[in-house]
Design a protein around this motif. Sequence first.
Motif, PDB file in Angstrom:
ATOM      1  N   UNK A   1       0.866  -1.174   0.000  1.00 31.28           N
ATOM      2  CA  UNK A   1       0.000   0.000   0.000  1.00 31.28           C
ATOM      3  C   UNK A   1       0.905   1.227   0.000  1.00 31.28           C
ATOM      4  N   UNK A   2       0.711   2.090  -0.970  1.00 31.00           N
ATOM      5  CA  UNK A   2       1.583   3.266  -1.084  1.00 31.00           C
ATOM      6  C   UNK A   2       0.795   4.559  -1.016  1.00 31.00           C
ATOM      7  N   UNK A   3       1.462   5.571  -0.472  1.00 27.65           N
ATOM      8  CA  UNK A   3       0.847   6.893  -0.338  1.00 27.65           C
ATOM      9  C   UNK A   3       1.303   7.757  -1.508  1.00 27.65           C
TER      10      UNK A   3
ATOM     11  N   UNK B   1       2.279   4.602 -12.128  1.00 21.32           N
ATOM     12  CA  UNK B   1       3.510   3.839 -11.879  1.00 21.32           C
ATOM     13  C   UNK B   1       3.364   2.978 -10.626  1.00 21.32           C
ATOM     14  N   UNK B   2       2.720   3.514  -9.604  1.00 18.10           N
ATOM     15  CA  UNK B   2       2.514   2.745  -8.372  1.00 18.10           C
ATOM     16  C   UNK B   2       1.622   1.536  -8.649  1.00 18.10           C
ATOM     17  N   UNK B   3       0.534   1.773  -9.376  1.00 23.25           N
ATOM     18  CA  UNK B   3      -0.389   0.674  -9.696  1.00 23.25           C
ATOM     19  C   UNK B   3       0.319  -0.383 -10.544  1.00 23.25           C
ATOM     20  N   UNK B   4       1.167   0.081 -11.492  1.00 25.84           N
ATOM     21  CA  UNK B   4       1.893  -0.845 -12.369  1.00 25.84           C
ATOM     22  C   UNK B   4       2.865  -1.713 -11.565  1.00 25.84           C
TER      23      UNK B   4
ATOM     24  N   UNK C   1       2.180  -2.861  -8.796  1.00 19.46           N
ATOM     25  CA  UNK C   1       1.358  -3.776  -8.014  1.00 19.46           C
ATOM     26  C   UNK C   1       0.950  -3.234  -6.662  1.00 19.46           C
ATOM     27  N   UNK C   2       1.169  -1.939  -6.481  1.00 19.65           N
ATOM     28  CA  UNK C   2       0.766  -1.343  -5.197  1.00 19.65           C
ATOM     29  C   UNK C   2      -0.673  -0.858  -5.251  1.00 19.65           C
ATOM     30  N   UNK C   3      -1.340  -0.907  -4.115  1.00 15.16           N
ATOM     31  CA  UNK C   3      -2.588  -0.174  -3.968  1.00 15.16           C
ATOM     32  C   UNK C   3      -2.193   1.244  -3.565  1.00 15.16           C
ATOM     33  N   UNK C   4      -3.020   2.189  -3.941  1.00 13.16           N
ATOM     34  CA  UNK C   4      -2.642   3.590  -3.782  1.00 13.16           C
ATOM     35  C   UNK C   4      -3.623   4.317  -2.857  1.00 13.16           C
ATOM     36  N   UNK C   5      -3.079   5.103  -1.945  1.00 11.37           N
ATOM     37  CA  UNK C   5      -3.914   5.969  -1.103  1.00 11.37           C
ATOM     38  C   UNK C   5      -3.693   7.413  -1.524  1.00 11.37           C
TER      39      UNK C   5
END
Length: 173
Positions: free
Chosen positions: A25-27, A83-86, A88-92
């Motif tokens: 999970x990334x901010x 880029x975050x989604x690519x 594989x992160x979920x994004x907040x």
Amino acid sequence: FVVSAPSGTGKTTVVEQLVQVVPDLGLSRSYTSRAMREGETHGVDYNFITRERFEKMAREGQFLEWADVFGNYYGTSAADTDAMLARGEDVVLVIDVQGARQVRSRGIETIGIFVLPPSAAVLEQRLRGRSKDSEEQIRRRLEVASAEVDEYSQYEYVVVNDEIEAAVGRLES
Ligand code: 5GP
């Protein structure tokens, strides 16, 4: 995930702790034209840029959403979140209610979480306690907070930030 809350609710602290405990999970780091506050770092708290550069990015369509909040621009870079989604992160996204509306109207599948202070009195105390904001600025933030809270029903979840650890736990679940 879209997290909104009135200024002074402590949402940033809560979400920063949340991304430490939830894997993948990334901010998203926003861009802003507002001046750096004491203790803030460029590229950590925000990407601090000039109004001119912000306006150029907005014209070029680089923002997933952007808004003018308290006279400063704030926006989410579409390339950064892609880029975050690519990866594989979920994004907040920690964004204001105007930005959240834009994200929803684009038809992007999001889960909205509204963070509330325990009470209006506590919010006022926090705003006065934390900042070098002028009386005028504090009053304005309180007025805006009250209008923002009216939007809570547009969000899927409401989390009360009465105590940080407990609020992080609620967000995590
Ligand atoms: P502050 O200046 O106190 O860091 O943030 C002021 C407000 O701007 C907060 O309500 C915060 O959620 C909002 N904000 C921060 N980043 C963004 C963003 O990228 N987009 C939008 N729409 N609002 C943002």
